[in-house]
Design a protein around this motif. Structure first.
Motif, PDB file in Angstrom:
ATOM      1  N   PHE A 115      -2.434  -6.202  -4.582  1.00  0.00           N
ATOM      2  CA  PHE A 115      -2.696  -7.500  -3.977  1.00  0.00           C
ATOM      3  C   PHE A 115      -2.156  -8.624  -4.864  1.00  0.00           C
ATOM      4  O   PHE A 115      -1.542  -9.568  -4.388  1.00  0.00           O
ATOM      5  CB  PHE A 115      -4.197  -7.698  -3.748  1.00  0.00           C
ATOM      6  N   TYR A 160       0.128   5.307   1.219  1.00  0.00           N
ATOM      7  CA  TYR A 160      -0.779   6.285   1.819  1.00  0.00           C
ATOM      8  C   TYR A 160      -0.126   7.662   1.743  1.00  0.00           C
ATOM      9  O   TYR A 160       1.091   7.788   1.775  1.00  0.00           O
ATOM     10  CB  TYR A 160      -1.040   5.961   3.288  1.00  0.00           C
ATOM     11  N   PHE A 200      -0.251  -5.340   9.581  1.00  0.00           N
ATOM     12  CA  PHE A 200       0.158  -4.121   8.882  1.00  0.00           C
ATOM     13  C   PHE A 200       1.441  -3.571   9.485  1.00  0.00           C
ATOM     14  O   PHE A 200       1.560  -3.428  10.690  1.00  0.00           O
ATOM     15  CB  PHE A 200      -0.923  -3.054   8.990  1.00  0.00           C
ATOM     16  N   PHE A 224       0.835  -1.191   0.000  1.00  0.00           N
ATOM     17  CA  PHE A 224       0.000   0.000   0.000  1.00  0.00           C
ATOM     18  C   PHE A 224       0.879   1.253   0.000  1.00  0.00           C
ATOM     19  O   PHE A 224       1.985   1.263   0.516  1.00  0.00           O
ATOM     20  CB  PHE A 224      -0.868   0.060   1.270  1.00  0.00           C
ATOM     21  N   GLN A 231      -3.612  16.085   8.906  1.00  0.00           N
ATOM     22  CA  GLN A 231      -4.684  15.194   8.467  1.00  0.00           C
ATOM     23  C   GLN A 231      -4.345  13.739   8.747  1.00  0.00           C
ATOM     24  O   GLN A 231      -3.218  13.411   9.129  1.00  0.00           O
ATOM     25  CB  GLN A 231      -4.929  15.372   6.958  1.00  0.00           C
ATOM     26  N   GLY A 232      -5.332  12.884   8.526  1.00  0.00           N
ATOM     27  CA  GLY A 232      -5.082  11.459   8.633  1.00  0.00           C
ATOM     28  C   GLY A 232      -4.435  10.917   7.365  1.00  0.00           C
ATOM     29  O   GLY A 232      -4.081  11.677   6.458  1.00  0.00           O
ATOM     30  N   LEU A 233      -4.274   9.615   7.286  1.00  0.00           N
ATOM     31  CA  LEU A 233      -3.662   8.979   6.129  1.00  0.00           C
ATOM     32  C   LEU A 233      -4.737   8.605   5.126  1.00  0.00           C
ATOM     33  O   LEU A 233      -5.744   7.987   5.475  1.00  0.00           O
ATOM     34  CB  LEU A 233      -2.897   7.715   6.538  1.00  0.00           C
ATOM     35  N   ASN A 238      -6.784  -7.298   3.074  1.00  0.00           N
ATOM     36  CA  ASN A 238      -7.120  -6.271   4.063  1.00  0.00           C
ATOM     37  C   ASN A 238      -6.609  -4.906   3.651  1.00  0.00           C
ATOM     38  O   ASN A 238      -5.500  -4.768   3.164  1.00  0.00           O
ATOM     39  CB  ASN A 238      -6.484  -6.642   5.394  1.00  0.00           C
ATOM     40  N   THR A 239      -7.431  -3.895   3.866  1.00  0.00           N
ATOM     41  CA  THR A 239      -7.014  -2.519   3.623  1.00  0.00           C
ATOM     42  C   THR A 239      -7.459  -1.699   4.823  1.00  0.00           C
ATOM     43  O   THR A 239      -8.597  -1.821   5.265  1.00  0.00           O
ATOM     44  CB  THR A 239      -7.660  -1.955   2.346  1.00  0.00           C
ATOM     45  N   ILE A 240      -6.558  -0.898   5.325  1.00  0.00           N
ATOM     46  CA  ILE A 240      -6.874  -0.032   6.468  1.00  0.00           C
ATOM     47  C   ILE A 240      -7.293   1.343   5.978  1.00  0.00           C
ATOM     48  O   ILE A 240      -6.649   1.911   5.084  1.00  0.00           O
ATOM     49  CB  ILE A 240      -5.644   0.090   7.391  1.00  0.00           C
ATOM     50  N   TYR A 241      -8.360   1.869   6.557  1.00  0.00           N
ATOM     51  CA  TYR A 241      -8.828   3.217   6.264  1.00  0.00           C
ATOM     52  C   TYR A 241      -8.739   4.045   7.545  1.00  0.00           C
ATOM     53  O   TYR A 241      -9.208   3.617   8.595  1.00  0.00           O
ATOM     54  CB  TYR A 241     -10.256   3.189   5.728  1.00  0.00           C
ATOM     55  N   PHE A 242      -8.169   5.230   7.409  1.00  0.00           N
ATOM     56  CA  PHE A 242      -7.887   6.069   8.563  1.00  0.00           C
ATOM     57  C   PHE A 242      -8.874   7.222   8.705  1.00  0.00           C
ATOM     58  O   PHE A 242      -9.421   7.730   7.721  1.00  0.00           O
ATOM     59  CB  PHE A 242      -6.481   6.674   8.461  1.00  0.00           C
ATOM     60  N   GLY A 243      -9.040   7.649   9.953  1.00  0.00           N
ATOM     61  CA  GLY A 243      -9.724   8.898  10.229  1.00  0.00           C
ATOM     62  C   GLY A 243      -8.778  10.068  10.107  1.00  0.00           C
ATOM     63  O   GLY A 243      -7.588   9.899   9.780  1.00  0.00           O
ATOM     64  N   GLU A 244      -9.286  11.258  10.378  1.00  0.00           N
ATOM     65  CA  GLU A 244      -8.493  12.479  10.243  1.00  0.00           C
ATOM     66  C   GLU A 244      -7.545  12.687  11.420  1.00  0.00           C
ATOM     67  O   GLU A 244      -6.639  13.506  11.350  1.00  0.00           O
ATOM     68  CB  GLU A 244      -9.426  13.696  10.140  1.00  0.00           C
TER      69      GLU A 244
END
Lengths: 110, 115
Positions: free
Chosen positions: A51, A36, A98, A34, A42-44, B102-108
């Motif tokens: 994959f 990011y 991760f 991945f 800010q967030g990521l 799996n994929t991670i999604y983040f908050g702010e």
């Protein structure tokens, strides 16, 4: 154990120039990979992921990355950088869990 | 709109205070995470919850106490923090804590300053 390295802590490019951010991983099998991006405060945000299948993956904002198994690399590229691309970029690997790289900070000169 | 919402975005607290960070995900995911991001340090995974059960705790001091009442909400309760705990706290979610694709999604993120 898996690990991720991003050899460049900070890169500066001129607007309109091409960009390549390096990422190398260590894992016994083919991991999931991945990129990011994190803008200041800010967030990521997920840019793209690999994959399986085609080793050249396209992402958002005009970014692409290429998986090279022989080099254990997953470098991020963009043909023409915009000032809004200035941010921190993180490569991540999912093998058993991760793991994120330390990040590369991109500065863009006008 | 990231699908993962964190509140508050900024928090200043004294070392004797008790406060909480809140995270809500609208993605239908089953796993939620807390990460800590300090200046000049890599992302540090703090806690992982899968189906409301804590599955990972990376030697985090007890002054940080997570709570996951359901698969959409995650809290981080803060008590008697130290100035070195000042950081950006990121919540994230994924479809599962383990497994292919799996994929991670983040908050702010929530910026925490301990004074």
């Amino acid at each position: 154990a898996q690990s991720v390295t991003q050899p460049d802590i900070h890169i500066t490019v001129s607007e309109g120039a091409s960009l390549e951010l390096r990422c190398n991983y260590s894992y016994g099998a083919t991991p999931y990979l991945f990129w990011y991006v994190q803008s200041p405060g800010q967030g990521l945000q997920l840019l793209l992921k690999y994959f399986s299948g085609d080793t050249l993956v396209q992402g958002i904002k005009g970014f692409e990355a290429e998986f090279k198994r022989s080099q254990s690399s997953f470098n991020l590229r963009k043909p023409s950088v915009h000032w809004s691309d200035a941010a921190e970029y993180f490569c991540a690997v999912y093998g058993q869990n991760f793991v994120f790289g330390p990040g590369t900070r991109l500065s863009v000169l006008p | 709109e990231t699908g993962v919402t964190q509140t508050p975005r900024h928090l200043v607290m004294g070392m004797t205070n008790k406060k909480s960070l809140k995270c809500e995900q609208h993605l239908g995911h089953n796993a939620m995470y807390w990460y800590k991001q300090s200046a000049k340090k890599p992302l540090e995974l703090m806690f992982v919850y899968s189906l409301e059960e804590r599955v990972e705790n990376n030697s985090v001091p007890s002054r940080f106490s997570p709570e996951c009442p359901n698969s959409s909400h995650l809290f981080l309760h803060l008590h008697t923090l130290q100035p070195e705990d000042s950081a950006l706290y990121l919540c994230a979610s994924s479809q599962g804590a383990r497994g292919a694709g799996n994929t991670i999604y983040f908050g702010e993120g929530s910026w925490l300053t301990v004074v």
